[in-house]
Design an enzyme around this catalytic site. Structure first.
Site, PDB file in Angstrom:
ATOM      1  N   ASP A  19       5.360   2.270  99.765  1.00  0.00           N
ATOM      2  CA  ASP A  19       4.116   2.823  99.565  1.00  0.00           C
ATOM      3  C   ASP A  19       2.800   2.243 100.008  1.00  0.00           C
ATOM      4  O   ASP A  19       2.081   3.089 100.570  1.00  0.00           O
ATOM      5  CB  ASP A  19       3.921   2.978  97.929  1.00  0.00           C
ATOM      6  N   LYS A  45       3.333   1.445  89.556  1.00  0.00           N
ATOM      7  CA  LYS A  45       3.757   2.620  89.464  1.00  0.00           C
ATOM      8  C   LYS A  45       4.612   2.718  88.376  1.00  0.00           C
ATOM      9  O   LYS A  45       5.203   4.054  88.002  1.00  0.00           O
ATOM     10  CB  LYS A  45       4.215   3.083  90.613  1.00  0.00           C
ATOM     11  N   ARG A  72      20.256 -15.322 108.716  1.00  0.00           N
ATOM     12  CA  ARG A  72      20.696 -14.275 108.121  1.00  0.00           C
ATOM     13  C   ARG A  72      21.221 -12.979 109.415  1.00  0.00           C
ATOM     14  O   ARG A  72      22.178 -12.486 109.253  1.00  0.00           O
ATOM     15  CB  ARG A  72      19.817 -13.612 107.202  1.00  0.00           C
ATOM     16  N   GLY A 101      15.053 -18.397  94.993  1.00  0.00           N
ATOM     17  CA  GLY A 101      14.049 -19.258  94.627  1.00  0.00           C
ATOM     18  C   GLY A 101      12.923 -19.140  95.397  1.00  0.00           C
ATOM     19  O   GLY A 101      12.737 -18.176  96.197  1.00  0.00           O
ATOM     20  N   GLN A 150      16.483 -14.027  93.162  1.00  0.00           N
ATOM     21  CA  GLN A 150      17.630 -15.231  92.571  1.00  0.00           C
ATOM     22  C   GLN A 150      17.483 -16.444  93.261  1.00  0.00           C
ATOM     23  O   GLN A 150      17.103 -17.506  92.671  1.00  0.00           O
ATOM     24  CB  GLN A 150      18.996 -14.733  92.965  1.00  0.00           C
ATOM     25  N   THR A 185      10.538  -8.903  92.742  1.00  0.00           N
ATOM     26  CA  THR A 185       9.972 -10.236  92.452  1.00  0.00           C
ATOM     27  C   THR A 185      11.099 -10.601  91.346  1.00  0.00           C
ATOM     28  O   THR A 185      11.697 -11.571  91.346  1.00  0.00           O
ATOM     29  CB  THR A 185       8.795 -10.559  92.155  1.00  0.00           C
ATOM     30  N   HIS A 209      20.253  -8.677 103.976  1.00  0.00           N
ATOM     31  CA  HIS A 209      20.875  -9.757 103.245  1.00  0.00           C
ATOM     32  C   HIS A 209      22.390  -9.740 103.550  1.00  0.00           C
ATOM     33  O   HIS A 209      22.982  -8.603 103.258  1.00  0.00           O
ATOM     34  CB  HIS A 209      20.740  -9.543 101.984  1.00  0.00           C
TER      35      HIS A 209
END
Ligand code: SIN
Length: 529
Positions: A224, A50, A291, A64, A62, A58, A245
């Site tokens: 979407d 879009k 987390r 990995g 950071q 992606t 996070h």
């Protein structure tokens, strides 16, 4: 009353039409790698995205990509860590596939020219929360996603079998008798609707982080793929499980920039405003606890200390280690006056990853024939109720690949283009709807009532408010902003509904009024129109 299946008036006979074997929507790791895999098998692919091809989640990753490639590691250990993080809701077979096929897919990425970091001639591996081994490959320190995006975009752009169409926003799927024949898309440059017929339509549109005011996701992450699949009648699953996070830059005037979990993986401490290293009081793994536990501990500390943030302290790590491993974080923080070798980084939690999505089987098939999903858009139970850090990029590779292997063997020729679809004047002309302000309101509302800590009362309020926007379903959309807001409303509803139904706490879903996991709830919430 059901909202209409389509959000704009159209008649496919009057629109420009394109036909291809694979129509892939989305240009993050899942979309690009699936396009590459399809092309390798000699098929022609149209990839719709879009905005610019590299505007994806992606690209922002950071930490990995996790893969059991070290001699001190094994797929079995990776499997156990993933199942543990998933809090009882992982599909064991999906995880087995992820961890056993993952290393080959990563080698494939390396073969395509993705440059990961090396140490002493070996791939350098770091650790993140809830991993029992160092198994996370990284690139340019903390710019792993950008390197993967670069390598894949370069490769796909050079491929004669793949046509990338940027600025093409999927509007709705073209489904008849439970068969998906293609997708209706808006060309943002010309504002024209176009039809793309495909034997396999693959949703790889990423997540829905923009549903929240504070998010690590780029502006494009508006759910979407999930919204259009749901409108078309596909099953969606686990929509209540959203991962927040723990550590995102929280500084007035600065963007909510991700401070990678790898920073804690390399030894950084979390401290409250009084300098107290609090995580040791909450979990045996301290800063490397799962987390959701770290997020709730941070929120508790923020409450106790009446502060909007806590702090990530790297001052005991050597400046060399910090600059080598985290150059992007260092540079970004420096732009806001922070020397992270000395100054604590102010951080707070933010929406990060969607564990739920369009329900698929192990080959990416959805409940609609000819429609597939992979990456963050899909849900096959590989992450359960809580994703293990750095398993998401791997997921995009492994299950994107599997879709192509499946379609090659069993894909059915549904003769795209032989039927037509329309939604004739069913929707009224757009009226004065302020989509920008609705977008903002949804984000605040979701953060307040469907964030990391939820209650039934709050979720009901969220649903009532979302319901109050129901009137806009009568209008046809006429531009990208409107389409995104309609999709956000759709997925916002799904998140709040699923969160209300699940009367327990598990993984990324925490209900203050039902704070414990309940055995009876070892099951999935599946929603279909
Ligand atoms: C991070 O770098 O902390 C994010 C990694 C992930 O979400 O997998």
């Amino acid at each position: 009353m059901l909202t209409p299946s389509y959000i704009t008036n159209f008649d496919t006979r009057q629109l420009p039409r394109h036909e291809c074997e694979y129509v892939i929507i989305g240009s993050g790791i899942a979309g690009l790698y699936t396009a590459y895999a399809a092309s390798q098998s000699g098929s022609r692919v149209i990839l719709l995205t879009k905005q610019a091809a590299d505007n994806s989640n992606t690209d922002k990753a950071q930490g990995g990509i996790a893969a059991a490639i070290s001699t001190s590691d094994s797929p079995e250990l990776h499997l156990e860590d993933t199942l543990l993080a998933g809090a009882g809701l992982c599909d064991r077979e999906a995880v087995r596939i992820l961890v056993s096929e993952g290393p080959d897919r990563v080698r494939d990425l390396i073969g395509m020219g993705a440059h990961f970091d090396y140490k002493d001639g070996e791939l350098a591996l770091t650790r993140e929360g809830a991993h029992s081994r160092r198994r996370i490959l990284h690139a340019s320190g903390d710019a792993t996603g950008a390197e993967i995006q670069r390598a894949l975009t370069d490769r796909v752009r050079r491929d004669k079998n793949i046509q990338i169409l940027e600025d093409h926003l999927a509007v709705d799927l073209l489904v008849k008798e439970n068969v998906c024949h293609g997708v209706l898309a808006l060309d943002r440059r010309s504002n024209d609707l176009k039809v793309f017929w495909g034997k396999a339509v693959i949703l790889a549109t990423g997540g829905l982080g923009q549903l929240y005011e504070y998010s690590t996701n780029p502006e494009v992450a508006t759910g979407d793929g999930i919204a259009i699949a749901y409108r078309a009648g596909a099953e969606v699953m686990d929509m209540e499980f959203i991962q927040f996070h723990p550590t995102v830059l929280s500084l007035s005037g600065a963007p909510r920039f991700l401070i990678s979990e790898a920073v804690r993986g390399e030894g950084a401490y979390l401290r409250n405003r009084y300098g107290d290293r609090f995580m040791t009081r909450y979990h045996a793994l301290a800063e490397l606890a799962p987390r959701d536990i770290v997020v709730r501990a941070i929120l508790t500390e923020m409450g106790i200390t009446a502060s909007e943030r806590v702090f990530l302290d790297l001052s005991h790590l050597t400046p060399d280690l910090i600059s080598e491993r985290f150059p992007t974080i260092m540079k970004t923080c420096a732009a806001y006056g922070l020397d992270i070798t000395r100054d604590p980084i102010p951080v707070a939690p933010a929406a990060h990853y969607m564990m739920g999505g369009v329900k698929t089987n192990l080959n990416g098939e959805t409940s609609i024939h000819g429609l597939y999903a992979c990456g963050e858009t899909a849900c096959l139970g590989v992450h359960g109720a809580n994703r293990l850090a750095s398993n998401s990029l791997l997921d995009g590779l492994v299950f994107g690949w599997r879709i192509v292997q499946w379609v090659k063997k069993y894909g059915v020729d549904y003769c795209p283009g032989r039927c037509y679809f329309n939604c004739d004047r069913l929707l009224s002309q757009p009226s004065e709807v302020n989509y920008q302000s609705i977008r903002k309101e949804i984000q605040v509302l979701m953060g307040q009532y469907a964030g990391p800590v939820r209650t039934s009362q709050g979720l009901i309020k969220a649903l009532e408010k979302l319901e109050s926007y129901g009137y806009i379903a009568r209008y046809e959309v006429s531009g990208p902003e409107e389409i995104e807001v309609r999709n956000m409303l759709e997925v916002g509803h799904l998140v709040a509904e699923a969160a209300l139904v699940r009367t327990e706490s598990r993984g990324g879903h925490y209900r203050m009024d039902a704070p414990q996991p309940v055995e009876r709830w070892l099951k999935h919430v599946i929603i279909r129109r």
